[in-house]
Design a protein around this motif. Structure first.
Motif: not given
Length: 357
Positions: A72-73, A159-174, A177-178, A186-191
């Protein structure tokens, strides 16, 4: 041969040899007339040297509070290091694209910089013949002083003008993190080792193969950029632009509280939507913080752009939960979904990207 000399970089505001520059992945959009590209370049400049007085007391206090073991350290030292460095203000940033140099701007009080560069389609074609990256990505490098031989490179997605894009969060989405539990966060982020949300790498891989572009907008601070990129690469998440949060460890708690997630995320998402008015966007987040309220506000404001919203339930919420009903009040039920397991939405999200309703 380059059409410039490094000595042209202003010595007064140039990045010194002992200072570091890092570029954050970004994106490029076609100009309104279609004759060129507007490239967004972003990154930071900082002093990597950390004084003993600044480093040792911080490590000692946290070590006692968390009773960290050796593993952890080690994580803590690596991830906390960037928080103890000083961002450098007023450094002039220029990049080389092909044979030309473009000025991006100057770093701000936190060492962060962001600017736009415009190039023609012809210039882009010449660059892509020699940069050795995928056709929809562009590589560039920092212009440093004559005596500085370091190679500092950045990339951005075209990125072209037409198409699909995904805007995604990070913590607890991919990534687990809790966020609701601050001590565990804090533990999940740093240790601890970063752990992906099971099924999300596969879901995003399917979407990338179907042609989606990605923008990762998170309340995680920019200081965690490098470990986050490493985690996403190891877990085979597709690359995309990054939009993290400003944070300084020396800021008071009052100042930090005055910069809520909603303010940061709206400020990060709005320019993306504005840059691609004809693209469709899928917004994916979780119920741990303010994603439902933020995403719902964009659906109300830009119903033609927002194709669908998906919210991961981190507290066992359902569509009938009071908070979610309030957040999405008045919106068409088919435009937003709540899920617990990514497998519940994988086919639907992939079909949206493919244009299958």
């Amino acid at each position: 041969m380059p059409l410039f000399r490094k000595s042209q970089v202003s010595a007064k505001k140039a990045v010194a040899r002992h200072e570091h520059v890092v570029f954050y992945p970004s994106y490029g959009a076609r100009t309104a007339d279609g004759r060129g590209w507007v490239l967004t370049v972003q990154g930071s400049v900082y002093d990597p040297r950390i004084s003993w007085l600044r480093r040792k007391p911080m490590f000692a206090v946290i070590r006692r509070l968390l009773r960290m073991d050796r593993t952890a350290e080690e994580y803590f030292r690596i991830r906390m290091r960037q928080f103890l460095m000083f961002g450098l203000r007023g450094r002039s940033i220029s990049i080389q694209l092909g044979e030309h140099v473009h000025h991006v701007g100057e770093s701000d009080y936190m060492g962060l910089f962001r600017g736009e560069v415009v190039i023609s389609n012809e210039e882009l074609a010449r660059i892509q013949q020699s940069d050795g990256v995928p056709a929809n990505w562009l590589k560039y490098r920092a212009v440093l002083t004559e005596a500085d031989e370091r190679l500092v490179e950045g990339t951005l997605q075209l990125i072209e003008p037409v198409g699909f894009s995904i805007i995604s969060d990070v913590d607890d989405t991919i990534k687990h993190s809790n966020v609701p539990n601050r001590k565990d966060l804090f533990r999940n982020t740093f240790t601890r080792t970063f752990v992906p949300i099971s099924g999300m790498p596969e879901l995003y891989q399917d979407c990338a193969q179907a042609g989606a572009s990605f923008h990762f907008v998170s309340g995680s601070p920019w200081q965690l950029f490098e470990p986050l990129v490493e985690f996403m690469r190891e877990e085979s998440y597709p690359p995309g632009s990054f939009h993290l949060k400003r944070f300084r460890i020396r800021d008071s708690a009052r100042k930090i509280r005055m910069s809520p997630q909603k303010t940061h995320k709206r400020a990060a998402i709005e320019p993306i939507l504005a840059a691609f008015p004809k693209r469709k966007f899928v917004l994916i987040g979780d119920s741990g913080e303010q994603d439902p309220e933020i995403y719902a506000s964009f659906l109300r404001e830009r119903p033609d752009q927002i194709a669908s919203i998906f919210i991961r339930a981190v507290r066992e919420e359902t569509r009938e939960s009071e908070r979610l009903r309030a957040a999405f009040a008045g919106l068409y039920p088919g435009d937003w979904s709540v899920y617990r397991d990514p497998s519940d939405i994988q086919e639907r999200v992939a079909n949206l990207v493919r244009g299958i309703q």
